[in-house]
Design a protein around this motif. Structure first.
Motif, PDB file in Angstrom:
ATOM      1  N   ALA A  41      74.201  84.977 101.002  1.00  0.00           N
ATOM      2  CA  ALA A  41      72.911  84.655 101.531  1.00  0.00           C
ATOM      3  C   ALA A  41      72.843  84.540 102.922  1.00  0.00           C
ATOM      4  O   ALA A  41      73.748  84.133 103.580  1.00  0.00           O
ATOM      5  N   ALA A  42      71.807  84.830 103.502  1.00  0.00           N
ATOM      6  CA  ALA A  42      71.414  84.720 104.957  1.00  0.00           C
ATOM      7  C   ALA A  42      70.091  84.031 105.192  1.00  0.00           C
ATOM      8  O   ALA A  42      69.153  84.732 105.353  1.00  0.00           O
ATOM      9  N   PRO A  43      70.069  82.808 105.006  1.00  0.00           N
ATOM     10  CA  PRO A  43      68.836  82.009 104.848  1.00  0.00           C
ATOM     11  C   PRO A  43      68.115  81.950 106.380  1.00  0.00           C
ATOM     12  O   PRO A  43      68.835  81.762 107.644  1.00  0.00           O
ATOM     13  N   ASN A  44      66.689  81.938 106.466  1.00  0.00           N
ATOM     14  CA  ASN A  44      66.103  81.846 107.208  1.00  0.00           C
ATOM     15  C   ASN A  44      65.986  80.206 107.673  1.00  0.00           C
ATOM     16  O   ASN A  44      65.765  79.304 106.858  1.00  0.00           O
TER      17      ASN A  44
END
Lengths: 262, 262, 262, 262
Positions: A233-236
């Motif tokens: 995941a690459a969360p904002n």
């Protein structure tokens, strides 16, 4: 509670080569699992190429603390979907021990990002394995060196990334050396490569070899309780939730809270 | 002789977003190449996603000392065949600089073996880049820290392998930190990741950023003259050619000189 | 059996500065030991500069699994003989945690071989500590980041060798970053440096800080049972005891079995 | 402009042992310097133990790009003041190559922080040196392996910190292995250890050995122009000069701008 170890075996030469089946009537995976189960802290089972999903379903991997991987003749038959599944479990926190000819296994090449190649010779020559990292948990209780009277030679240069730790270096009778025990971390998972284990020799009946694998299972186990979830995941982080107060400035590509590109 | 650098640009937002095309009328790749060409020791050209083979044919890569990679919105459009070609050239000795959103580029994930994920926020906030490795060739001539007044935030944990060297660490106004400059070796090739470079900000017009990239091109260049040939070969060494005299012992799987399994 | 931890405190400002003695009536060492003793697996005691041998006799060190070191104003008062004693126990297998201003302690500089210097500011500013190494045992059970509202700033470049592992990186309100948690191995002993802990702030009453130290004690403990003996011996291996049969050739400096030069 | 290399030789056995003086009439240092001077890019001179300041005055070190160190019988005669001087120049940016029995030199032990011990045997046996790091600048132009027909054996475990890079590993006829080429960074300076070089054998007349040393001089040279000044300074950053606006909070030990403790 015992560590859940799964020993994955390709299980090909055990079916086709009498030398191998005589040495390992229960398969190389069977011999390794038996060796690990001699340690009260480990509960080892096996999985093989021939089972559905190669025996490595999502459910099974989710309960696996440490996976051991032995393959040789059939690397190409391992389904890419299973490879990705294994890789994601390593990233989440599962330990992985890659054995001998597993240097060319898809899972190992995938995690290293390098060719993982080497020189080799099948002459039954003497290998002497030296411990170079004092007090390393994987070398615990082992002598400073031990011999395997008959082994396949693997020679440097070994096409791996610079190891996080070099634990063992091998001397070969025919004149070569090899980084035989090396560790890396990939995501939250610990990876150990261990060189010996050619199928035509009784390596997995050797007490020192089994001691290394037993130690390595303990070393690689982080427990799955604190696993990383959603491993890539690459969360904002919206501006409104920044840890320090900031204001939006300049042009943006994304709307507030939008998914990023991948 | 000048170093051959190729700046690969995805070239998507330059065509679709007025902020980007106003800032970078010749594309981000064009601005980067122009910056590199200010150094007499570098000859930089560009290649883009839209060209045949994405501009990265076997012939061109064979003459490339260092490849720079900027991509963001179209990672998925990069053909796997080209990715493998790039990877093999890195293994052979080509340098690779991966820029900003290239952290999710197929070539980078392929070489790292990790998820390469991170936290992000597009707020135009201040980034301060600290040099943490004294006298590192990539930081040569740079101040101990420099600022980019408007940048996208990338936050830790960054899903990379432990770097061989950490060169830069960023401070962000909103409260995050990031390992902004890190090196690894993959096969015979040197890899450097450098964080800044969001397309809606004038980062690639910044003198310090261009200095980093110029330094990094010099650092990553090993020349291709001493390239590793046949990067993933695993040659058999016959018993008769062993460096020390040995005799064949025990059972074998392979005939003398036979190819190994892969 | 519980891990034997010894918390060494310089114990100077506790006697001379009311802010410090109010915050830490039992000394910083006392507060740290209390925090560690909250873990049933640890038995922590204290030692101070003012005791004979600074409380670190050969007998005591021989029974110490992990030593924690807090010093600041009186690094120069630590006797070189005690420093060497500590260093040799680390080489043998004792764990060592170096805290905050201990970056300039003789034992740390001695083990690192580098200047261990940094920038600093005593402004009571906010520090945010980021975990950058997923699932590392020292970060176990901690959030991805935590804050200390008042701390001294330490800024990069930090004059240390490239860490084996970088575990934490700090963000400071005034604009700096710092590698706040880093590991190395020295001989058979594991070393961890942890940045926070200025004596005029209540850092050692912070649950997250105590969690880090508790985790680190477990991580650094290898048990002393498998200690390396005679930590800097360089034994001669006589020709007659070589592992492979060889014959003496050429000229020699030493007689058979003679001690080497040092 | 040529790289300034200084080859430091202990120059003891050259005066007292006929085998050594016959092999190296100009001293080991003389033979090494001669080999380096065959490269047009290097200007090598020598210094010895017997000169005032051991030939290593502040003035001379300030103009030295790379120092090579060969010592054996007289490590204890090297003055501590000169050791500290060398160490500080390494921290500032001077390269250092430590040769063979220099593993026990004060400068090496001081920079490593470890015992630097090993096993040894003086039997004139065959050593085979393997390159394990593809395309490393120190291995440039060398074969994948080369032999020294007569050398002293050094065996693992070698008491060094985990190297930043392992470049060479040796195979010995008598059954041992050794990490023969390894790199570290200390402060701004690059350090390389290279194993071969026993004084009773013609090792420093071997073309491959001289090639390694020549390559290593180029590798270790960073130029002294960008040296770190005041290598162990720990500057205070006053609140009024913080990069981000902050206000003084909480109690302090130090007055604004005061020197820190050391």
């Amino acid at each position: 509670m015992a560590i859940n170890a799964v020993v994955w075996g390709e299980n090909v030469h055990e079916q086709t080569n009498k030398t191998v089946s005589d040495l390992y009537p229960e398969g190389l995976h069977g011999a390794i699992a038996k060796g690990l189960n001699a340690d009260a802290g480990i509960s080892a089972t096996t999985a093989t190429l021939q089972e559905p999903d190669h025996g490595l379903t999502e459910e099974r991997l989710a309960q696996t603390d440490v996976l051991l991987w032995w393959g040789h003749a059939a690397h190409g038959d391992v389904e890419d979907e299973v490879v990705e599944r294994v890789v994601r479990h390593v990233w989440a926190g599962m330990g992985l021990l890659v054995l001998h000819s597993g240097h060319f296994a898809k899972v190992f090449k995938r995690l290293m990002g390098t060719p993982c190649n080497l020189y080799w010779r099948e002459a039954g020559e003497r290998e002497r394995i030296w411990s170079v990292n004092r007090n390393h948990p994987i070398a615990k209780g082992l002598p400073e060196h031990f011999e395997l009277e008959n082994e396949e030679m693997y020679g440097e240069p070994f096409g791996i990334p610079e190891p996080d730790e070099t634990v063992f270096i091998s001397w070969f009778q025919g004149g070569e050396v090899f980084r035989s025990g090396a560790t890396w971390k990939r995501g939250a998972g610990k990876v150990f490569y261990f060189r010996p284990g050619h199928e035509t020799y009784p390596t997995y009946h050797d007490d020192n070899v089994l001691k290394v694998l037993t130690n390595a299972v303990h070393w690689a186990c982080t427990g799955r309780a604190q696993d990383v979830q959603d491993v890539d995941a690459a969360p904002n982080v919206p501006v409104s939730e920044a840890l320090e107060p900031i204001e939006q400035r300049g042009a943006t590509l994304h709307e507030e809270g939008e998914e990023g590109f991948r």
